[in-house]
Design a protein around this motif. Sequence first.
Motif, PDB file in Angstrom:
ATOM      1  N   GLU A  36      37.278 -23.196  -5.613  1.00 39.02           N
ATOM      2  CA  GLU A  36      36.721 -24.372  -5.414  1.00 39.02           C
ATOM      3  C   GLU A  36      36.854 -25.090  -3.999  1.00 39.02           C
ATOM      4  O   GLU A  36      35.939 -25.599  -3.399  1.00 39.02           O
ATOM      5  CB  GLU A  36      37.270 -25.309  -6.600  1.00 39.02           C
ATOM      6  CG  GLU A  36      36.358 -26.497  -6.785  1.00 39.02           C
ATOM      7  CD  GLU A  36      36.760 -27.447  -8.119  1.00 39.02           C
ATOM      8  OE1 GLU A  36      36.066 -27.609  -9.024  1.00 39.02           O
ATOM      9  OE2 GLU A  36      37.960 -27.510  -8.175  1.00 39.02           O
ATOM     10  N   SER A  96      37.651 -23.792  -1.273  1.00 38.81           N
ATOM     11  CA  SER A  96      36.852 -23.136  -0.545  1.00 38.81           C
ATOM     12  C   SER A  96      35.323 -23.548  -0.292  1.00 38.81           C
ATOM     13  O   SER A  96      34.751 -23.835   1.066  1.00 38.81           O
ATOM     14  CB  SER A  96      36.635 -21.442  -0.547  1.00 38.81           C
ATOM     15  OG  SER A  96      38.255 -21.138  -0.522  1.00 38.81           O
ATOM     16  N   TYR A  97      34.918 -23.843  -1.449  1.00 44.52           N
ATOM     17  CA  TYR A  97      33.229 -24.416  -1.450  1.00 44.52           C
ATOM     18  C   TYR A  97      33.439 -25.583  -0.811  1.00 44.52           C
ATOM     19  O   TYR A  97      32.525 -25.849  -0.092  1.00 44.52           O
ATOM     20  CB  TYR A  97      32.838 -24.194  -2.951  1.00 44.52           C
ATOM     21  CG  TYR A  97      31.525 -24.838  -3.245  1.00 44.52           C
ATOM     22  CD1 TYR A  97      30.419 -24.031  -3.134  1.00 44.52           C
ATOM     23  CD2 TYR A  97      31.289 -26.160  -3.029  1.00 44.52           C
ATOM     24  CE1 TYR A  97      29.169 -24.317  -3.487  1.00 44.52           C
ATOM     25  CE2 TYR A  97      29.800 -26.636  -3.398  1.00 44.52           C
ATOM     26  CZ  TYR A  97      28.852 -25.615  -3.388  1.00 44.52           C
ATOM     27  OH  TYR A  97      27.724 -25.948  -3.386  1.00 44.52           O
ATOM     28  N   ASN A 115      30.893 -26.422   2.130  1.00 46.28           N
ATOM     29  CA  ASN A 115      29.874 -27.337   1.970  1.00 46.28           C
ATOM     30  C   ASN A 115      29.938 -28.714   1.643  1.00 46.28           C
ATOM     31  O   ASN A 115      29.028 -29.584   1.679  1.00 46.28           O
ATOM     32  CB  ASN A 115      29.436 -26.802   0.394  1.00 46.28           C
ATOM     33  CG  ASN A 115      28.916 -25.420   0.416  1.00 46.28           C
ATOM     34  OD1 ASN A 115      28.038 -25.085   1.246  1.00 46.28           O
ATOM     35  ND2 ASN A 115      29.855 -24.550  -0.102  1.00 46.28           N
ATOM     36  N   PRO A 156      31.914 -28.429  -6.071  1.00 45.08           N
ATOM     37  CA  PRO A 156      30.635 -27.603  -6.458  1.00 45.08           C
ATOM     38  C   PRO A 156      30.540 -28.066  -8.015  1.00 45.08           C
ATOM     39  O   PRO A 156      31.410 -28.417  -8.729  1.00 45.08           O
ATOM     40  CB  PRO A 156      31.115 -26.216  -6.633  1.00 45.08           C
ATOM     41  CG  PRO A 156      32.595 -26.199  -6.618  1.00 45.08           C
ATOM     42  CD  PRO A 156      33.070 -27.455  -6.014  1.00 45.08           C
ATOM     43  N   GLU A 187      27.372 -23.984  -9.428  1.00 49.67           N
ATOM     44  CA  GLU A 187      27.403 -23.758  -7.930  1.00 49.67           C
ATOM     45  C   GLU A 187      28.821 -23.121  -7.769  1.00 49.67           C
ATOM     46  O   GLU A 187      28.675 -21.930  -6.836  1.00 49.67           O
ATOM     47  CB  GLU A 187      27.673 -25.257  -7.156  1.00 49.67           C
ATOM     48  CG  GLU A 187      26.365 -25.731  -7.131  1.00 49.67           C
ATOM     49  CD  GLU A 187      26.179 -27.186  -6.534  1.00 49.67           C
ATOM     50  OE1 GLU A 187      25.300 -27.592  -6.052  1.00 49.67           O
ATOM     51  OE2 GLU A 187      27.248 -27.836  -6.568  1.00 49.67           O
ATOM     52  N   LEU A 188      29.709 -23.279  -8.306  1.00 44.95           N
ATOM     53  CA  LEU A 188      31.211 -22.605  -8.359  1.00 44.95           C
ATOM     54  C   LEU A 188      30.856 -21.099  -8.868  1.00 44.95           C
ATOM     55  O   LEU A 188      31.386 -20.097  -8.066  1.00 44.95           O
ATOM     56  CB  LEU A 188      32.207 -23.410  -8.962  1.00 44.95           C
ATOM     57  CG  LEU A 188      33.467 -22.724  -8.802  1.00 44.95           C
ATOM     58  CD1 LEU A 188      34.133 -22.484  -7.562  1.00 44.95           C
ATOM     59  CD2 LEU A 188      34.485 -23.341  -9.650  1.00 44.95           C
ATOM     60  N   PHE A 222      29.116 -19.170  -6.204  1.00 42.33           N
ATOM     61  CA  PHE A 222      29.841 -18.956  -4.930  1.00 42.33           C
ATOM     62  C   PHE A 222      30.825 -17.872  -5.028  1.00 42.33           C
ATOM     63  O   PHE A 222      31.048 -16.960  -4.382  1.00 42.33           O
ATOM     64  CB  PHE A 222      30.544 -20.208  -4.467  1.00 42.33           C
ATOM     65  CG  PHE A 222      31.441 -19.951  -3.368  1.00 42.33           C
ATOM     66  CD1 PHE A 222      31.009 -20.103  -2.257  1.00 42.33           C
ATOM     67  CD2 PHE A 222      32.805 -20.306  -3.511  1.00 42.33           C
ATOM     68  CE1 PHE A 222      31.704 -19.859  -1.041  1.00 42.33           C
ATOM     69  CE2 PHE A 222      33.612 -20.222  -2.431  1.00 42.33           C
ATOM     70  CZ  PHE A 222      33.116 -20.000  -1.105  1.00 42.33           C
ATOM     71  N   GLU A 223      31.570 -18.073  -6.673  1.00 41.67           N
ATOM     72  CA  GLU A 223      32.543 -17.008  -6.694  1.00 41.67           C
ATOM     73  C   GLU A 223      32.045 -15.363  -6.801  1.00 41.67           C
ATOM     74  O   GLU A 223      32.455 -14.612  -6.234  1.00 41.67           O
ATOM     75  CB  GLU A 223      33.221 -17.374  -8.051  1.00 41.67           C
ATOM     76  CG  GLU A 223      34.123 -18.514  -7.726  1.00 41.67           C
ATOM     77  CD  GLU A 223      35.013 -18.737  -9.315  1.00 41.67           C
ATOM     78  OE1 GLU A 223      35.982 -19.092  -8.891  1.00 41.67           O
ATOM     79  OE2 GLU A 223      34.587 -18.485 -10.233  1.00 41.67           O
ATOM     80  N   HIS A 264      31.140 -15.550   4.410  1.00 39.76           N
ATOM     81  CA  HIS A 264      31.279 -15.307   2.864  1.00 39.76           C
ATOM     82  C   HIS A 264      32.070 -13.807   3.212  1.00 39.76           C
ATOM     83  O   HIS A 264      33.153 -13.556   2.460  1.00 39.76           O
ATOM     84  CB  HIS A 264      30.103 -14.957   2.169  1.00 39.76           C
ATOM     85  CG  HIS A 264      29.638 -16.205   1.824  1.00 39.76           C
ATOM     86  ND1 HIS A 264      28.250 -16.319   1.313  1.00 39.76           N
ATOM     87  CD2 HIS A 264      30.145 -17.694   1.700  1.00 39.76           C
ATOM     88  CE1 HIS A 264      27.991 -17.708   1.094  1.00 39.76           C
ATOM     89  NE2 HIS A 264      29.093 -18.446   1.255  1.00 39.76           N
TER      90      HIS A 264
END
Length: 428
Positions: A85, A87-88, A92, A96, A100-101, A104-105, A163
């Motif tokens: 989270e 990192s997101y 961004n 998130p 969205e999380l 992303f994961e 990523h």
Amino acid sequence: MSDKKAQLTIGSDSYEFPVMQGSTGPDVIDIRKLYGQTGAFTFDPGYKSTASCESSLTYIDGDEGVLLHRGYPIGQLAEHSSFMEVSYLLLNGELPSKDELDTFEDTITRHTMLHEQLSQFYRGFRRDAHPMAVMCGVVGALSAFYHDSTDISDPMQRRIASHRLIAKMPTIAAMAYKYSIGQPFVYPDNSLSYTGNFLKMTFSVPAEPYEVLPAVEKAMDRIFILHADHEQNASTSTVRLAGSSGANPFACIAAGIACLWGPAHGGANEACLNMLREIGTPERIPHYIERAKDKNDPFRLMGFGHRVYKNYDPRATVMQKTVREVFEALNVNDPIFEVALRLEELALEDDYFKEKKLFPNVDFYSGAILSAIGFPTTMFTALFALARTVGWVAQWNEMISDPGQVIGRPRQLYTGPTQRDYVPIDQR
Ligand code: CMC
């Protein structure tokens, strides 16, 4: 830009420079036109008074001991969030949503494997190579394997490279460890969390089942959060400087890893645990404090002091709490923790440390936790590199996305000989 102006007088000439204001923090004098207007440079070798860039990622108030990522205090993130989270958030700008999380994961999980040919690369290293030497080499080599994400002018390629770096770093670090102890590489297991997968790749062997301990997974994830970003520190500035020439992201992150390795930066966690082990018992602490204060002795208290924090490093507060949790969960009773607590106490009572505002930093307690989890000291800085990759990548992206970005190119105060004529060798 504010209405304030800075006045500079050199001899009989006066100049005026704009003053910039951020959302918080000290004002910044915009001296970009200084040389053009005055013919003079500024001199600030360790950047003690220099803002090298504009950034909206991370804020530190060193006097108050505050660290914010995109505005959120590190203590809250460490307590309630996850490394994915955070990192997101760093990449961004906002926390998130659940969807969205998940996305992303999922994306990060799908990039965890390394090109198989890269495992050959490892076999070229000596078994006793330091993991940071291996990390520098392997991360730099990624640019030779992922050609489709090295065009920095393409935002999509930049995103994929980001990523890939975040996803592959645990695999790279775990493989460096496995290689050093002569065990087979363990492939990623995408059914696990980012951190659980890293622990499995590091500590499992193909011959036995492996279960990730939730307390260890939580502590490790928290350590990753605490190391995720830290404003314009030496390695991040290295990544930005390398990136400012247009170098590809894998090369830039390899440069950051090289810088992080030093004992004044990421290497301090390894040096700190080695120091605590050398001290060994609380009775020996005063001798080491005296040594740290002695100007004729190069010894410094590792894990103490910080360029920016002139107060308790907020990350050290969380680390200290985490040591207790991990020791309890793993039933560990390492005397090193007692030595660390007592050393902190005695140093904070000492006038030398008080006057110079030297407090424990993030590295002071991290070694005790990592050692309890089972990492050898040589892996500590590699773990720091793993976690800091998201910060490096976010800062690099921020810089490349800035339309005003130019190559970083400092000037100097030249003190060498002035022009002179070449003298043939037989006349010298
Ligand atoms: N032990 C004893 N004295 C110290 C220490 C220490 N750990 N740190 C600073 N000092 C003294 C130093 O001798 C100097 O004294 P004086 O003014 O009399 O010459 C004064 O405090 C200021 O030190 P400095 O080296 O000018 O300060 P800096 O901002 O350039 O250095 C530092 C910051 C982190 C490199 C330094 O505090 C240090 O070497 N600490 C030990 C290494 C360490 O723990 N590093 C991890 C930093 S946090 C994680 C990271 O960034 O990677």
